[in-house]
Design an enzyme around this catalytic site. Structure first.
Site, PDB file in Angstrom:
ATOM      1  N   THR A 202      -1.305   0.762  -6.609  1.00  0.00           N
ATOM      2  CA  THR A 202      -1.462   0.171  -5.287  1.00  0.00           C
ATOM      3  C   THR A 202      -2.763   0.716  -4.697  1.00  0.00           C
ATOM      4  O   THR A 202      -3.657   1.112  -5.451  1.00  0.00           O
ATOM      5  CB  THR A 202      -0.216   0.443  -4.394  1.00  0.00           C
ATOM      6  OG1 THR A 202      -0.347  -0.293  -3.174  1.00  0.00           O
ATOM      7  CG2 THR A 202       0.005   1.905  -4.122  1.00  0.00           C
ATOM      8  N   TYR A 203      -2.880   0.750  -3.386  1.00  0.00           N
ATOM      9  CA  TYR A 203      -4.073   1.311  -2.751  1.00  0.00           C
ATOM     10  C   TYR A 203      -3.646   2.227  -1.615  1.00  0.00           C
ATOM     11  O   TYR A 203      -2.541   2.118  -1.085  1.00  0.00           O
ATOM     12  CB  TYR A 203      -5.022   0.213  -2.263  1.00  0.00           C
ATOM     13  CG  TYR A 203      -4.414  -0.737  -1.264  1.00  0.00           C
ATOM     14  CD1 TYR A 203      -4.542  -0.506   0.102  1.00  0.00           C
ATOM     15  CD2 TYR A 203      -3.718  -1.862  -1.687  1.00  0.00           C
ATOM     16  CE1 TYR A 203      -3.980  -1.371   1.019  1.00  0.00           C
ATOM     17  CE2 TYR A 203      -3.156  -2.734  -0.777  1.00  0.00           C
ATOM     18  CZ  TYR A 203      -3.289  -2.490   0.575  1.00  0.00           C
ATOM     19  OH  TYR A 203      -2.725  -3.350   1.484  1.00  0.00           O
TER      20      TYR A 203
ATOM     21  N   GLY B 234       5.544  -2.208   1.078  1.00  0.00           N
ATOM     22  CA  GLY B 234       5.521  -3.512   0.437  1.00  0.00           C
ATOM     23  C   GLY B 234       6.413  -3.543  -0.791  1.00  0.00           C
ATOM     24  O   GLY B 234       7.425  -2.836  -0.864  1.00  0.00           O
ATOM     25  N   ALA B 235       6.050  -4.364  -1.764  1.00  0.00           N
ATOM     26  CA  ALA B 235       6.864  -4.521  -2.976  1.00  0.00           C
ATOM     27  C   ALA B 235       7.088  -3.195  -3.691  1.00  0.00           C
ATOM     28  O   ALA B 235       8.142  -2.973  -4.296  1.00  0.00           O
ATOM     29  CB  ALA B 235       6.199  -5.526  -3.914  1.00  0.00           C
ATOM     30  N   ALA B 236       6.113  -2.289  -3.615  1.00  0.00           N
ATOM     31  CA  ALA B 236       6.245  -0.980  -4.275  1.00  0.00           C
ATOM     32  C   ALA B 236       7.386  -0.158  -3.691  1.00  0.00           C
ATOM     33  O   ALA B 236       7.872   0.776  -4.343  1.00  0.00           O
ATOM     34  CB  ALA B 236       4.931  -0.207  -4.176  1.00  0.00           C
TER      35      ALA B 236
ATOM     36  N   SER C 252       0.813  -1.215   0.000  1.00  0.00           N
ATOM     37  CA  SER C 252       0.000   0.000   0.000  1.00  0.00           C
ATOM     38  C   SER C 252       0.841   1.257   0.000  1.00  0.00           C
ATOM     39  O   SER C 252       2.063   1.208  -0.031  1.00  0.00           O
ATOM     40  CB  SER C 252      -0.946   0.057   1.197  1.00  0.00           C
ATOM     41  OG  SER C 252      -0.191   0.210   2.375  1.00  0.00           O
TER      42      SER C 252
END
EC number: 4.1.1.11
Length: 126
Positions: A57-58, A73-75, A25
């Site tokens: 993403t959100y 996260g991955a982002a 996120s």
């Protein structure tokens, strides 16, 4: 016919944190979310002005008036603290709704505080 239009934009947001181990996120100062009309857990598109990365993403809430923009996260691999971002949301409209709709454009300073708002992007000139 339906068209997807820009709903809101946080322009030149500055990344304050990256949290690789966080559960995905992008955490955004709650005041910015409210002003831009972005709902918690709403899909957001992020365009990194610093390195050219683009990802989806959100949004989740960060503390009010904190200036936090945390890519998680991955982002987190796609941004670094200090990077400048454009964070956008989009909505689907019927053609009959388009003429009355205006996006929410929120412009930010280096600390992610609002400098001004608008509802139209100026015409680009040569």
């Amino acid at each position: 016919m339906y068209l997807t239009l820009l709903k809101s934009k946080l322009h030149r947001a500055c990344v304050t944190h990256i949290e690789l181990e966080y559960e995905g996120s992008c955490a955004i100062d709650s005041v910015l979310l409210s002003t831009a009309g972005i709902q918690e857990y709403e899909q957001i598109h992020i365009y990194n002005l610093t390195n050219g990365e683009r990802f989806v993403t959100y949004a989740i809430r960060a503390e009010d008036n904190s200036g936090i923009i945390s890519v998680n996260g991955a982002a987190a691999h796609k941004a670094c603290p200090g990077d400048r971002l454009i964070i956008c949301t989009y909505a689907v409209f019927e053609r009959s709704e388009m003429d009355s709709f205006k996006p929410l454009l929120i412009y930010l300073d280096d600390r992610n505080f609002i400098t001004h708002t608008g509802n139209a992007i100026p015409v680009q000139v040569a």
